[in-house]
Design a protein around this motif. Structure first.
Motif, short mmCIF file in Angstrom:
data_model
loop_
_atom_site.label_atom_id
_atom_site.label_comp_id
_atom_site.label_asym_id
_atom_site.label_seq_id
_atom_site.Cartn_x
_atom_site.Cartn_y
_atom_site.Cartn_z
N ILE A 55 -0.05 68.58 -12.92
CA ILE A 55 1.13 68.68 -13.79
C ILE A 55 2.41 68.68 -12.97
N PHE A 56 2.45 69.45 -11.90
CA PHE A 56 3.67 69.54 -11.10
C PHE A 56 4.07 68.20 -10.49
N LEU A 103 3.75 74.44 -14.86
CA LEU A 103 4.70 74.03 -13.82
C LEU A 103 5.01 75.18 -12.88
N ILE A 104 5.20 76.37 -13.43
CA ILE A 104 5.48 77.54 -12.59
C ILE A 104 4.28 77.85 -11.70
N LEU A 105 3.08 77.79 -12.27
CA LEU A 105 1.87 78.04 -11.47
C LEU A 105 1.69 76.97 -10.39
N GLY A 106 1.95 75.72 -10.75
CA GLY A 106 1.84 74.64 -9.76
C GLY A 106 2.83 74.80 -8.62
N PHE A 107 4.06 75.20 -8.94
CA PHE A 107 5.05 75.42 -7.89
C PHE A 107 4.67 76.61 -7.02
N ALA A 108 4.12 77.66 -7.64
CA ALA A 108 3.68 78.83 -6.87
C ALA A 108 2.53 78.47 -5.94
#
Length: 143
Positions: free
Chosen positions: A8-9, A51-56
């Motif tokens: 997703i990211f 998106l937040i999890l992918g960035f993390a």
């Protein structure tokens, strides 16, 4: 984590690049550009947790995340081809421009040949490729 959550990211990164390029196209009307941005923000709203999890995950261990992107994009390419072939053939039938139809079909043919030959290579050398991606590439990217 399934393969869609893993990509997703980077998909949204490609989308941002595509939106940026579309703003340099003079022949596109402003309302098309605005609706493109609204649709993008709608999907950002829908997938903001992923998106937040992918960035993390990217910040935590970018090398392992990039390897998961490779696996995720290879799996999603199969489903893309299943959807893209009938849509492209229908679009070619209704297209007035022969050169655009031919180019779309050639791109899809080359992508399909590349995907299936890559799949054959991966199935024959799966252990070596997995070892390379999981060990050597992760260590190389971690440097």
């Amino acid at each position: 984590m399934n393969f869609m959550e893993s990509i997703i990211f980077p998909l949204f990164l490609f989308w941002v690049i595509g939106l940026g390029y579309s703003f340099f196209r003079v022949e596109l009307e402003i309302y098309i550009k605005l609706f493109s941005i609204l649709i993008f923000f709608f999907f950002v709203y829908l997938f903001h947790d992923e998106l937040i999890l992918g960035f993390a995950r990217l910040k935590k261990s970018y090398s392992k995340e990039i390897v998961s992107w490779i696996y995720g994009f290879s799996k999603v390419s199969y489903f893309y081809l299943i959807l893209a072939w009938p849509l492209t053939l229908i679009r070619i039938f209704f297209s007035a421009a022969h050169s655009v139809s031919r180019l779309n079909l050639l791109i899809l043919i080359y992508f399909t040949i590349f995907y299936f030959s890559s799949s054959i290579i991966y199935s024959n050398f799966q252990l070596k490729i997995d070892h390379f991606l999981q060990n050597f590439l992760v260590q190389f990217l971690s440097i």
